[in-house]
Write an enzyme that holds these catalytic residues in place. Sequence first.
Site, PDB file in Angstrom:
ATOM      1  N   HIS A 107      -7.574 -11.758 -12.648  1.00 21.76           N
ATOM      2  CA  HIS A 107      -6.673 -11.043 -11.733  1.00 21.76           C
ATOM      3  C   HIS A 107      -5.735 -10.112 -12.499  1.00 21.76           C
ATOM      4  CE1 HIS A 107      -3.777 -11.407  -8.018  1.00 21.76           C
ATOM      5  NE2 HIS A 107      -3.984 -10.163  -8.405  1.00 21.76           N
TER       6      HIS A 107
ATOM      7  N   HIS B 254       4.436  -8.313 -10.494  1.00 16.96           N
ATOM      8  CA  HIS B 254       2.983  -8.418 -10.610  1.00 16.96           C
ATOM      9  C   HIS B 254       2.404  -7.075 -11.009  1.00 16.96           C
ATOM     10  CE1 HIS B 254      -1.165  -9.283 -10.025  1.00 16.96           C
ATOM     11  NE2 HIS B 254      -1.273  -8.620  -8.887  1.00 16.96           N
TER      12      HIS B 254
ATOM     13  N   GLY C  96       0.764  -1.233   0.000  1.00 20.19           N
ATOM     14  CA  GLY C  96       0.000   0.000   0.000  1.00 20.19           C
ATOM     15  C   GLY C  96       0.796   1.285   0.000  1.00 20.19           C
TER      16      GLY C  96
ATOM     17  N   TYR D  59      20.543 -12.326 -30.744  1.00 16.13           N
ATOM     18  CA  TYR D  59      20.184 -10.912 -30.716  1.00 16.13           C
ATOM     19  C   TYR D  59      20.959 -10.139 -29.648  1.00 16.13           C
ATOM     20  CZ  TYR D  59      17.310  -6.739 -29.952  1.00 16.13           C
ATOM     21  OH  TYR D  59      16.886  -5.468 -29.781  1.00 16.13           O
TER      22      TYR D  59
ATOM     23  N   HIS E 166      -1.444  -5.156 -12.834  1.00 17.61           N
ATOM     24  CA  HIS E 166      -2.801  -5.270 -13.358  1.00 17.61           C
ATOM     25  C   HIS E 166      -2.894  -4.449 -14.642  1.00 17.61           C
ATOM     26  CE1 HIS E 166      -4.085  -5.758  -8.869  1.00 17.61           C
ATOM     27  NE2 HIS E 166      -3.645  -6.897  -9.372  1.00 17.61           N
TER      28      HIS E 166
END
Length: 219
Positions: free
Chosen positions: A159, A94, A45, A213, A96
């Site tokens: 999710h 992670h 948070g 590459y 969203h």
Amino acid sequence: MIDELRRDVCRLHTELVRYGLVVWTAGNVSGRVPGEDLFVIKPSGVSYDDLTPESIVVCDLDGNLVEGDLAPSSDTAAHAYVYRHMPEVNGVVHTHSTYASAWAARGEAIPCVLTAMADEFGGEIPVGPFALIGNDDIGKGIVETLTGHRSRAVLMQNHGVFTIGESPKAAVKAAVMCEDVARTVHISRQLGEPLPIAQSDIDSLYDRYQNVYGQRSHL
């Protein structure tokens, strides 16, 4: 070594913001501490603007707080599970991010219809099972889906995106590329059915990108 990793992981969160992969505080980067059963991760948070290297917390591979004054990310259990079961992984991300999460909401894998996907992911970006936050279930879904798969990204159903890498930076790159191809393939489907790439060509593209590459050391 931990202080250096904290600085690196703190800085990499600015890349999530830079590439538009996160809003508010919904996203995190972690990194395994070399030679230790520890990793560092974003605290729960905390605004990206307020992150400092000192605020990045240290956890053991069971997800327990070892060092730091703040509570670890709510995704800590998932990161910990990945590190315990995929020793080759040294970074987990992670997000969203909008387009990739839209595919996750449909429970649909992103088909490999772009050479950039073949290069980075070696095929489709798969979908992992639905799982609730807070225990090992998300981590189990990530590991089960990506074990034996060339993709470094998984769309967890309903999710969002989890990516893995040999370093935190590599996992961030995979998250950036995942959102980029998710957007492009989505737009392509609005125009018609994307054309598939033959598996042999996917294999060739992946091998070239992974082994030829870019700049290679001559040492």
